[in-house]
Design a protein around this motif. Structure first.
Motif, PDB file in Angstrom:
ATOM      1  N   LYS A 153     -10.469   1.555  17.430  1.00  0.00           N
ATOM      2  CA  LYS A 153      -9.769   0.849  16.357  1.00  0.00           C
ATOM      3  C   LYS A 153      -9.647   1.754  15.141  1.00  0.00           C
ATOM      4  O   LYS A 153     -10.550   2.513  14.833  1.00  0.00           O
ATOM      5  N   LEU A 154      -8.527   1.621  14.469  1.00  0.00           N
ATOM      6  CA  LEU A 154      -8.260   2.376  13.248  1.00  0.00           C
ATOM      7  C   LEU A 154      -7.905   1.381  12.163  1.00  0.00           C
ATOM      8  O   LEU A 154      -7.053   0.512  12.366  1.00  0.00           O
ATOM      9  N   ALA A 155      -8.573   1.487  11.039  1.00  0.00           N
ATOM     10  CA  ALA A 155      -8.268   0.618   9.902  1.00  0.00           C
ATOM     11  C   ALA A 155      -7.682   1.462   8.790  1.00  0.00           C
ATOM     12  O   ALA A 155      -8.217   2.528   8.463  1.00  0.00           O
ATOM     13  N   ILE A 156      -6.592   0.995   8.232  1.00  0.00           N
ATOM     14  CA  ILE A 156      -5.967   1.667   7.099  1.00  0.00           C
ATOM     15  C   ILE A 156      -6.055   0.716   5.921  1.00  0.00           C
ATOM     16  O   ILE A 156      -5.618  -0.433   6.012  1.00  0.00           O
ATOM     17  N   ILE A 157      -6.624   1.196   4.843  1.00  0.00           N
ATOM     18  CA  ILE A 157      -6.831   0.357   3.663  1.00  0.00           C
ATOM     19  C   ILE A 157      -6.135   0.991   2.472  1.00  0.00           C
ATOM     20  O   ILE A 157      -6.328   2.174   2.196  1.00  0.00           O
ATOM     21  N   ASP A 158      -5.345   0.215   1.784  1.00  0.00           N
ATOM     22  CA  ASP A 158      -4.665   0.673   0.579  1.00  0.00           C
ATOM     23  C   ASP A 158      -5.659   0.581  -0.575  1.00  0.00           C
ATOM     24  O   ASP A 158      -5.992  -0.507  -1.031  1.00  0.00           O
ATOM     25  N   GLY A 159      -6.146   1.725  -1.025  1.00  0.00           N
ATOM     26  CA  GLY A 159      -7.156   1.768  -2.084  1.00  0.00           C
ATOM     27  C   GLY A 159      -6.695   1.170  -3.397  1.00  0.00           C
ATOM     28  O   GLY A 159      -7.509   0.664  -4.169  1.00  0.00           O
ATOM     29  N   SER A 160      -5.396   1.197  -3.656  1.00  0.00           N
ATOM     30  CA  SER A 160      -4.904   0.611  -4.905  1.00  0.00           C
ATOM     31  C   SER A 160      -4.937  -0.915  -4.850  1.00  0.00           C
ATOM     32  O   SER A 160      -5.005  -1.576  -5.881  1.00  0.00           O
ATOM     33  N   GLU A 161      -4.909  -1.458  -3.649  1.00  0.00           N
ATOM     34  CA  GLU A 161      -4.945  -2.911  -3.489  1.00  0.00           C
ATOM     35  C   GLU A 161      -6.372  -3.441  -3.335  1.00  0.00           C
ATOM     36  O   GLU A 161      -6.690  -4.540  -3.757  1.00  0.00           O
ATOM     37  N   PHE A 162      -7.244  -2.647  -2.709  1.00  0.00           N
ATOM     38  CA  PHE A 162      -8.614  -3.076  -2.436  1.00  0.00           C
ATOM     39  C   PHE A 162      -9.604  -2.219  -3.225  1.00  0.00           C
ATOM     40  O   PHE A 162     -10.436  -1.507  -2.661  1.00  0.00           O
ATOM     41  N   ASP A 180     -12.210  -2.981  -5.038  1.00  0.00           N
ATOM     42  CA  ASP A 180     -13.628  -3.302  -4.853  1.00  0.00           C
ATOM     43  C   ASP A 180     -14.192  -2.600  -3.621  1.00  0.00           C
ATOM     44  O   ASP A 180     -15.305  -2.087  -3.639  1.00  0.00           O
ATOM     45  N   PHE A 181     -13.400  -2.565  -2.556  1.00  0.00           N
ATOM     46  CA  PHE A 181     -13.826  -1.897  -1.327  1.00  0.00           C
ATOM     47  C   PHE A 181     -14.015  -0.402  -1.574  1.00  0.00           C
ATOM     48  O   PHE A 181     -15.006   0.193  -1.151  1.00  0.00           O
ATOM     49  N   VAL A 182     -13.050   0.198  -2.266  1.00  0.00           N
ATOM     50  CA  VAL A 182     -13.110   1.632  -2.580  1.00  0.00           C
ATOM     51  C   VAL A 182     -14.359   1.943  -3.406  1.00  0.00           C
ATOM     52  O   VAL A 182     -15.061   2.919  -3.148  1.00  0.00           O
ATOM     53  N   THR A 183     -14.654   1.094  -4.376  1.00  0.00           N
ATOM     54  CA  THR A 183     -15.837   1.289  -5.214  1.00  0.00           C
ATOM     55  C   THR A 183     -17.116   1.136  -4.390  1.00  0.00           C
ATOM     56  O   THR A 183     -18.018   1.965  -4.481  1.00  0.00           O
TER      57      THR A 183
END
Length: 79
Positions: free
Chosen positions: A15-24, A26-29
């Motif tokens: 599985k590959l997850a792509i996360i938009d850091g500008s949208e998430f 809190d996750f990035v932090t």
């Protein structure tokens, strides 16, 4: 995104997850993300190591298809 598109076409067994850091933000932090793109390798749901090798689509694709700790390490010239 080319990496994600290529992997989607290959239909890998992982599985590959792509996360938009500008949208998430809190996750990035929480994950202490300091650069993009960033690959983290998990095995059986447990974090193993970060991908720190070349930041280009082909190198990242090669790693995704055959993940090894050695393949994830920074190139020697950067150590």
């Amino acid at each position: 995104m080319i990496l994600a598109q290529t992997l989607a076409e290959l239909k890998p067994t992982f599985k590959l997850a792509i996360i938009d850091g500008s949208e998430f933000k809190d996750f990035v932090t929480e994950k202490k993300v300091d650069s993009f793109p960033r690959l983290e390798y998990f095995k059986r749901g447990r974090f193993e190591y970060f991908y720190e090798n070349q930041q280009n689509g082909q190198a990242m694709l090669n790693f995704a298809l055959q993940p090894t700790k050695e393949g994830a390490q920074k190139p020697k010239r950067y150590m």
